[in-house]
Design a protein around this motif. Structure first.
Motif, PDB file in Angstrom:
ATOM      1  N   PRO A 221      56.762 -16.246  22.900  1.00  0.00           N
ATOM      2  CA  PRO A 221      57.585 -15.317  23.686  1.00  0.00           C
ATOM      3  C   PRO A 221      57.573 -15.682  25.169  1.00  0.00           C
ATOM      4  O   PRO A 221      56.511 -15.938  25.744  1.00  0.00           O
ATOM      5  N   GLY A 222      58.745 -15.728  25.753  1.00  0.00           N
ATOM      6  CA  GLY A 222      58.861 -16.017  27.183  1.00  0.00           C
ATOM      7  C   GLY A 222      58.900 -17.488  27.530  1.00  0.00           C
ATOM      8  O   GLY A 222      59.069 -17.849  28.690  1.00  0.00           O
ATOM      9  N   GLY A 330      62.543 -12.888  32.270  1.00  0.00           N
ATOM     10  CA  GLY A 330      62.898 -13.837  31.220  1.00  0.00           C
ATOM     11  C   GLY A 330      63.417 -13.173  29.952  1.00  0.00           C
ATOM     12  O   GLY A 330      63.859 -12.023  29.960  1.00  0.00           O
ATOM     13  N   LEU A 331      63.340 -13.928  28.873  1.00  0.00           N
ATOM     14  CA  LEU A 331      63.955 -13.474  27.627  1.00  0.00           C
ATOM     15  C   LEU A 331      63.315 -12.195  27.068  1.00  0.00           C
ATOM     16  O   LEU A 331      64.032 -11.335  26.548  1.00  0.00           O
ATOM     17  N   PRO A 332      61.972 -12.030  27.155  1.00  0.00           N
ATOM     18  CA  PRO A 332      61.416 -10.770  26.639  1.00  0.00           C
ATOM     19  C   PRO A 332      62.038  -9.543  27.314  1.00  0.00           C
ATOM     20  O   PRO A 332      62.303  -8.533  26.650  1.00  0.00           O
ATOM     21  N   ALA A 333      62.286  -9.639  28.629  1.00  0.00           N
ATOM     22  CA  ALA A 333      62.894  -8.504  29.336  1.00  0.00           C
ATOM     23  C   ALA A 333      64.319  -8.280  28.858  1.00  0.00           C
ATOM     24  O   ALA A 333      64.766  -7.148  28.631  1.00  0.00           O
ATOM     25  N   ARG A 337      66.059  -4.984  26.519  1.00  0.00           N
ATOM     26  CA  ARG A 337      67.285  -4.236  26.788  1.00  0.00           C
ATOM     27  C   ARG A 337      68.268  -4.331  25.621  1.00  0.00           C
ATOM     28  O   ARG A 337      69.129  -3.485  25.468  1.00  0.00           O
ATOM     29  N   LEU A 338      68.122  -5.373  24.838  1.00  0.00           N
ATOM     30  CA  LEU A 338      69.048  -5.592  23.707  1.00  0.00           C
ATOM     31  C   LEU A 338      68.553  -4.960  22.411  1.00  0.00           C
ATOM     32  O   LEU A 338      69.162  -5.168  21.366  1.00  0.00           O
ATOM     33  N   GLY A 355      59.881  -7.318  17.529  1.00  0.00           N
ATOM     34  CA  GLY A 355      59.588  -6.029  18.153  1.00  0.00           C
ATOM     35  C   GLY A 355      58.200  -6.015  18.773  1.00  0.00           C
ATOM     36  O   GLY A 355      58.009  -5.510  19.895  1.00  0.00           O
ATOM     37  N   GLU A 356      57.233  -6.571  18.049  1.00  0.00           N
ATOM     38  CA  GLU A 356      55.865  -6.601  18.590  1.00  0.00           C
ATOM     39  C   GLU A 356      55.786  -7.527  19.798  1.00  0.00           C
ATOM     40  O   GLU A 356      55.095  -7.239  20.779  1.00  0.00           O
ATOM     41  N   ASN A 357      56.493  -8.651  19.730  1.00  0.00           N
ATOM     42  CA  ASN A 357      56.438  -9.615  20.841  1.00  0.00           C
ATOM     43  C   ASN A 357      56.999  -9.043  22.145  1.00  0.00           C
ATOM     44  O   ASN A 357      56.515  -9.375  23.226  1.00  0.00           O
ATOM     45  N   ILE A 358      58.037  -8.241  22.035  1.00  0.00           N
ATOM     46  CA  ILE A 358      58.700  -7.790  23.276  1.00  0.00           C
ATOM     47  C   ILE A 358      58.222  -6.411  23.718  1.00  0.00           C
ATOM     48  O   ILE A 358      58.664  -5.907  24.757  1.00  0.00           O
ATOM     49  N   ALA A 359      57.336  -5.812  22.942  1.00  0.00           N
ATOM     50  CA  ALA A 359      56.823  -4.485  23.342  1.00  0.00           C
ATOM     51  C   ALA A 359      56.167  -4.595  24.711  1.00  0.00           C
ATOM     52  O   ALA A 359      55.337  -5.478  24.948  1.00  0.00           O
ATOM     53  N   GLY A 360      56.548  -3.758  25.616  1.00  0.00           N
ATOM     54  CA  GLY A 360      55.930  -3.755  26.944  1.00  0.00           C
ATOM     55  C   GLY A 360      56.558  -4.727  27.925  1.00  0.00           C
ATOM     56  O   GLY A 360      56.136  -4.787  29.083  1.00  0.00           O
ATOM     57  N   ALA A 361      57.549  -5.503  27.486  1.00  0.00           N
ATOM     58  CA  ALA A 361      58.201  -6.429  28.429  1.00  0.00           C
ATOM     59  C   ALA A 361      58.932  -5.626  29.510  1.00  0.00           C
ATOM     60  O   ALA A 361      59.540  -4.604  29.227  1.00  0.00           O
ATOM     61  N   GLU A 362      58.845  -6.119  30.744  1.00  0.00           N
ATOM     62  CA  GLU A 362      59.462  -5.400  31.863  1.00  0.00           C
ATOM     63  C   GLU A 362      60.518  -6.257  32.547  1.00  0.00           C
ATOM     64  O   GLU A 362      60.393  -7.486  32.586  1.00  0.00           O
TER      65      GLU A 362
END
Ligand code: FES
Length: 580
Positions: A221-222, A330-333, A337-338, A355-362
């Motif tokens: 991720p990222g 980056g992509l997680p953020a 949003r998507l 979903g787990e990978n992007i949890a908490g992305a800002e």
């Protein structure tokens, strides 16, 4: 006996290195010839690091050092790393087209994974075709694999102005032709537009494809947005090395990751990024290798649903580039949003879901990564058009063109090859107006060959002098992901094989209606039948070698330009027999 032993062996590489037979003697002694000790590999997964580097690929110059970071990670996790350099496709310097060689690199990666004692694979790539090529090969080989994106280069800079790869080359070339910039300014642009290792830093094909690889779940991720020369890129490389060892132990193969949901996530993210048109060809090819049914219709449907959120050139009017995208999260953020559009349960190389990978992305900059309520462009970036000029489809990028050409009818100005087109482009007295529709044909998969990126046909000099900067152009080739303008691309079937594009004549009226997804030449079916009867195929491009094989077996753009004989799934037919 062989089958029973294979089941007892924990790792595939043990078939070469750990059997008590004469072949294993040879293999072990030759590995020891390189200074390794059995302690280096016994009981450990062998990780092949496919390093896509050579002196003609400036985008991968850091790979010579970066491979050491990957090795460090593999060793930390208890694996045995070995570097396997591959053919490298430096997009800018290869003629006629790097796409011609995408499948060659894919075959190399697949065959070398199969041929050597390998348990898991790190794929180092990023410059345009290298990403899909390496993923195509690894997908067909089927062993655990993780992709390591090269990362974008730093933003370009000249005389205080930010420069974006490709996009500003086209823009300032037009200004130079118009006489609005000086020679010192031009030289400063040449020296400033590409000033570090890494891939093009606009949302061109390179960042489109590495981002799709991340969205599909084939990178950490990222990983896609980290600039090539950032220390975080080194740490990510080491992390990829550690992770591939774990993936081998978990037997986490591409087939478990590259589901239809994963590819739909890839397309969704691509649309929100304002992706390169090249994505369509590569994603369809990769999905087919993975046994997933993905077509042009999926792109068009998702494009109508998903807005462009990434405010990165050549989309929008901003100056933002990949470096800004990385700093913004980056992509997680972006994927945070998507979320309403994503399949969050899809598995990734981390062993966790999207979903787990992007949890908490800002997100740290709402202008670079826009919220859903304030998109750069309300629809996705690509549109698939069909009609009697392109019965099997063609594509255009409405997010990077003048709105005035969303609906347009005009007389065709047809060219059978690039040299005759160029003559007209340079002629200050050419019989051309901004209403004309320039057509270039015989530049498709077989005709190009390899669909060169000629599709952003320059605006003719005569019109440049009149202040025109966009017009409708149609071809069966591709354009760079950093390009822009009202350019209809990938017309299928291509003219070279007798597609209807071969039948259009100068003066025919061509109508394009992007909101209604249509492309039409105002010529009756009877007249088209007459023209077809009189059409003769051009002579073959190659009589021998890889080019001959390519043109014999290449599929059309709407089918991903893969070789027809590479579509068989792993495990079907020959598979990977334990007979060698
Ligand atoms: Fe390598 Fe653009 S030329 S990514």
């Amino acid at each position: 006996m062989m089958v029973r032993m294979a089941k007892l062996e924990k790792f595939r590489s043990q078939r070469w290195l750990d059997r008590n037979d004469f072949r294993s003697f040879n293999h072990r002694s030759r590995v020891m010839q390189m200074g390794y000790d059995p302690k280096d590999w016994e009981g450990k997964p062998v990780v092949a690091i496919f390093n896509n580097w050579n002196d003609y690929n400036p985008c991968h110059q850091h790979f010579k050092q970066r491979v050491d970071d990957v090795k460090r990670g593999v060793l930390q996790a208890g694996g045995f790393p070995l570097e396997l350099p591959t053919v490298s496709l430096g997009e800018n310097l290869i003629k006629p087209s790097a796409l011609l060689y995408r499948n060659m690199l894919a075959m190399e990666v697949e065959e070398m994974i199969r041929a050597y004692p390998v348990d898991g694979v790190v794929l180092m790539g990023g410059c345009d075709k290298t990403t899909p090529a390496m993923l195509l090969g690894a997908t067909s080989a089927g062993l655990p694999a993780i992709f390591l994106p090269a990362g974008p280069m730093l933003r370009g800079m000249s005389r205080g102005q930010t420069l974006g790869s490709g996009s500003d080359a086209f823009k300032y070339w037009d200004e130079r032709r118009a006489g609005t910039i000086t020679e010192p300014q031009w030289q400063s642009i040449i020296g400033g537009i590409a000033r570090s290792s890494g891939t093009c830093m606009t949302m061109g094909t390179a960042s489109t494809m590495t981002s799709i690889a991340e969205a599909i779940g084939m990178t950490l991720p990222g990983a896609a947005a980290i600039p090539a020369v950032d220390a975080n890129h080194q740490r990510m490389a080491a992390q990829a090395g550690r992770r591939i060892v774990e993936m081998v132990h978990e037997d986490l193969r591409p087939a478990r990751i590259q589901t239809r949901d994963a590819f739909l996530n890839g397309i969704t993210v691509a649309m929100a990024l304002g992706c390169s048109t090249n994505a369509i060809i590569h994603v369809i090819a990769q999905a087919r290798r993975a046994g997933q049914d993905i077509s042009l219709a999926d792109f068009d449907r998702i494009s109508r649903e998903v807005p462009v959120l990434a405010n990165i050139r050549p989309n929008g009017t901003s100056q933002y580039l990949m470096e800004d995208f990385y700093y913004a999260g980056g992509l997680p953020a972006l994927m945070q949003r998507l979320q309403p559009y994503l399949r969050l349960d899809a598995l990734t190389v981390t062993g966790k879901t999207v979903g787990e990978n992007i949890a908490g992305a800002e997100c740290f900059n709402d202008d670079v990564i826009r919220p859903l309520a304030n998109p750069v462009y309300a629809e996705g970036s690509l549109a698939v058009l069909r009609g009697n000029l392109a019965p099997d489809g063609c594509v255009i990028k409405p997010s990077a063109m003048s709105e005035k050409y969303l609906r347009h009818s005009g007389p065709a100005l047809v060219f059978d090859d690039y040299p005759s087109l160029k003559k007209m482009l340079d002629d200050p007295r050419a019989d051309v107006t901004a209403d004309h529709v320039i057509v270039l044909r015989n530049a498709g998969p077989k005709g190009g060959p390899g669909m060169p990126e000629w599709g952003m046909i320059p605006v003719p000099q005569k019109l440049i002098d009149e202040g025109v900067r966009d017009m409708l152009r149609i071809s069966d080739c591709r354009m760079s992901g950093t390009s822009y303008g009202a350019c209809v691309l990938h017309v299928a079937p291509e003219a070279f094989v007798g597609g209807n594009l071969a039948l259009v004549q100068t003066g025919d009226t061509i109508s394009v209606d992007i909101p209604n997804r249509s492309i039409h030449m105002e010529v009756s079916d009877e007249e088209l039948a007459r023209r077809r009867a009189a059409w003769t195929p051009p002579p073959a491009r190659f009589a021998r070698g890889y080019g001959w094989m390519f043109t014999q077996h290449i599929l059309q753009a709407d089918q991903g330009c893969d070789m027809d004989f590479l579509q068989t799934q792993f495990g079907e037919g020959a598979g990977e027999p334990d007979i060698f």
